[in-house]
Each structure stands twice: as C-alpha cells, then as structure tokens.
Enzyme design. Sequence first.
Site, PDB file in Angstrom:
ATOM      1  N   HIS A  46       0.749  -1.175  -0.057  1.00  0.00           N
ATOM      2  CA  HIS A  46      -0.133  -0.049  -0.022  1.00  0.00           C
ATOM      3  C   HIS A  46       0.908   1.066   0.073  1.00  0.00           C
ATOM      4  O   HIS A  46       2.066   1.038   0.251  1.00  0.00           O
ATOM      5  CB  HIS A  46      -0.817   0.237   1.260  1.00  0.00           C
ATOM      6  CG  HIS A  46      -1.683  -0.898   1.773  1.00  0.00           C
ATOM      7  ND1 HIS A  46      -2.880  -1.310   1.678  1.00  0.00           N
ATOM      8  CD2 HIS A  46      -1.158  -2.416   2.151  1.00  0.00           C
ATOM      9  CE1 HIS A  46      -3.371  -2.587   1.892  1.00  0.00           C
ATOM     10  NE2 HIS A  46      -2.251  -2.886   2.365  1.00  0.00           N
ATOM     11  N   TYR A  47       0.141   2.424  -0.235  1.00  0.00           N
ATOM     12  CA  TYR A  47       0.835   3.738   0.153  1.00  0.00           C
ATOM     13  C   TYR A  47      -0.139   4.233   1.194  1.00  0.00           C
ATOM     14  O   TYR A  47      -1.249   4.057   1.250  1.00  0.00           O
ATOM     15  CB  TYR A  47       1.203   4.606  -1.052  1.00  0.00           C
ATOM     16  CG  TYR A  47       0.083   5.090  -1.753  1.00  0.00           C
ATOM     17  CD1 TYR A  47      -1.126   5.581  -1.627  1.00  0.00           C
ATOM     18  CD2 TYR A  47       0.160   5.074  -3.303  1.00  0.00           C
ATOM     19  CE1 TYR A  47      -2.186   5.906  -2.253  1.00  0.00           C
ATOM     20  CE2 TYR A  47      -0.773   5.261  -4.309  1.00  0.00           C
ATOM     21  CZ  TYR A  47      -2.279   5.860  -3.640  1.00  0.00           C
ATOM     22  OH  TYR A  47      -2.944   6.432  -4.562  1.00  0.00           O
ATOM     23  N   THR A  48       0.536   5.259   1.963  1.00  0.00           N
ATOM     24  CA  THR A  48      -0.256   5.766   2.998  1.00  0.00           C
ATOM     25  C   THR A  48      -1.073   6.917   2.669  1.00  0.00           C
ATOM     26  O   THR A  48      -1.828   7.618   3.432  1.00  0.00           O
ATOM     27  CB  THR A  48       0.768   5.968   4.373  1.00  0.00           C
ATOM     28  OG1 THR A  48       1.547   7.187   3.758  1.00  0.00           O
ATOM     29  CG2 THR A  48       1.675   4.911   4.642  1.00  0.00           C
ATOM     30  N   GLU A 108       2.861  -0.685   4.325  1.00  0.00           N
ATOM     31  CA  GLU A 108       2.517   0.430   3.811  1.00  0.00           C
ATOM     32  C   GLU A 108       3.842   1.346   3.718  1.00  0.00           C
ATOM     33  O   GLU A 108       4.813   1.384   4.564  1.00  0.00           O
ATOM     34  CB  GLU A 108       1.766   1.159   5.077  1.00  0.00           C
ATOM     35  CG  GLU A 108       0.424   0.534   5.379  1.00  0.00           C
ATOM     36  CD  GLU A 108      -0.527   1.446   4.581  1.00  0.00           C
ATOM     37  OE1 GLU A 108      -0.266   2.095   3.638  1.00  0.00           O
ATOM     38  OE2 GLU A 108      -1.908   0.991   4.490  1.00  0.00           O
ATOM     39  N   HIS A 156      -2.642  -3.128  -3.129  1.00  0.00           N
ATOM     40  CA  HIS A 156      -3.935  -3.097  -2.588  1.00  0.00           C
ATOM     41  C   HIS A 156      -5.081  -2.706  -4.003  1.00  0.00           C
ATOM     42  O   HIS A 156      -6.215  -3.310  -3.897  1.00  0.00           O
ATOM     43  CB  HIS A 156      -4.054  -1.845  -1.830  1.00  0.00           C
ATOM     44  CG  HIS A 156      -5.173  -1.776  -0.658  1.00  0.00           C
ATOM     45  ND1 HIS A 156      -5.276  -0.847  -0.047  1.00  0.00           N
ATOM     46  CD2 HIS A 156      -6.261  -2.685  -0.583  1.00  0.00           C
ATOM     47  CE1 HIS A 156      -6.502  -0.983   0.743  1.00  0.00           C
ATOM     48  NE2 HIS A 156      -6.899  -2.178   0.356  1.00  0.00           N
ATOM     49  N   ASP A 166      -3.738   2.140  -4.917  1.00  0.00           N
ATOM     50  CA  ASP A 166      -2.394   2.065  -4.378  1.00  0.00           C
ATOM     51  C   ASP A 166      -1.899   0.685  -4.728  1.00  0.00           C
ATOM     52  O   ASP A 166      -2.438  -0.380  -4.614  1.00  0.00           O
ATOM     53  CB  ASP A 166      -2.265   2.362  -2.923  1.00  0.00           C
ATOM     54  CG  ASP A 166      -3.208   1.615  -1.971  1.00  0.00           C
ATOM     55  OD1 ASP A 166      -4.497   1.500  -2.498  1.00  0.00           O
ATOM     56  OD2 ASP A 166      -2.792   1.335  -0.876  1.00  0.00           O
TER      57      ASP A 166
END
Length: 261
Positions: A46-48, A108, A156, A166
Amino acid sequence: MLRLSLILAAAAVLAGCATRGPAGLDLDTSVNAVSQSSRVRAIVIHYTTEDDARSMQLLSKGKVSAHYLLSPAGRAHRLVDETRAAWHAGNSSWYGITAMNSTSIGIELVNPGWTQGADGGRVWHAYDDRQIRALTILVRDLIQRHGVAPENVVGHSDIAPQRKVDPGPLFPWKQLAAAGIGRWYDEAGAAAQLARLQAEPLPAPAWFQQQLQRLGYASPQTGTLDRATINVLAAFQMHYRPARYDGQPDAETAAIMMAMP
C-alpha cells in the site's frame, strides 16, 4: 535416596516441557506437529497518502493497521506481529480468497500517492530508492519464511480494484520482479502475441473477464464492458502496463495476459 533423586530429576525434565497456561493449565509445548504451514498466503503493498508522523499515528492508533511501515528514508517499523492479522486489506479478494486480513501481510509505504495537477489530472509521486531497497530486503525475507508464491505479492489495487489504486502506476513492479519478487510476464512472448493480435479482431469483453479471473482478480463475468470490469482492467494495466491504465481492452493488454501462466 538415589532413586528419589532420579525421580526428581525426571520430574524436572518433564516440567521443563510444560508451560504454565491460562488459569493454571499445564501446557506442554514439547511436540510440534509436522502437518502445518504459515497462515500467510499473500503480501499486500500500500501507500499511506500521509507523511511519516501522520502515517505512524494512523497505523498505530487508528482503526487501520499494517504489519510494516516503511519511511522514504528506508526505515522499517513493525507495527503488528506477523502471527496476528493487521487491518489493512478491507473489502478485497484474490484468487477467490476474501479473508485477506487473516491470510496476508500488509506493508505500507509512506508516499503521498497522487495530488491534483494544474490541469485537473493526477500527479503521481515517485518512491524513494532507499524505500524500495528496504522493501526488497523485507519482502525477500517474508517470501522465504512464509513460502509466498510470486503471484501473491500484490498491490491493494489488485485485491480491491473497485475502490483502491495504491501503490499506483509509479510503483516499480518490474524492478521488483527482476529482483525475484512478484509475478511478471514473458515479455518476448507478449511481443509475439501482440504481433499476431494486431492482425486479428480484438477478443470480446468476456475473454478479458475470464483472463482477469484466471490471474487472480475479482472480475465480473457479465460478458459486457461494464464499469466494474473497466476498474479491474485498469488495476491489471497499472500493475503490468503502467504507461496506460485506462481500463479499456486492447491488443497489448491481451498479449500480456496471454504471456502469463
């Protein structure tokens, strides 16, 4: 007296095999069954969308979590033990498995994702090389320890294409595949398939839906190019052909699918 000493010694050995359990339970952990495996089947990236401090706050104190958080500088934080489920996947599916929180490790990456450009379009933010190096080390270790198959290292957007994008089109899936992480396609095979497909009619939407399902995606099987199918195609393209991810079926997308086992 000697016999009593031997009995006491044997009792001490047996006691060493027991662990005091809940409510005074004598729990013996000396035998480990051979028929078992890791609960981990997938690794989800994922990215945050937030900076370091806000990402840590949300993932450690909020209603979502991840097993690992990686900063742009490459510093790794473990927030949830791998034996436990982190709340990172949400409503998702991969190869028909919907309990993704229970069967995956969530990672993440601190990254803004995208911001709106002057023309109203999305401007995506690149990942720091130090962050990708740290991710490579981490995921290699996870794959080795848990036996995760290449096709189960996903984003994700792969497991939730109707609502997530993401880790985005700038995430270096091809670079990671070259390092032995994740699934990629036979590029020479795809080029050969593309040359053939360009001289033939494009496969029907039903064919693309079937291929998406074969490759793990939760795709509709309606036979029509509906919005849900476009979203899944866009997720596939973002992973394997990030130069264009409009969700429209085309010969190059079909060729890539054909070049994947």
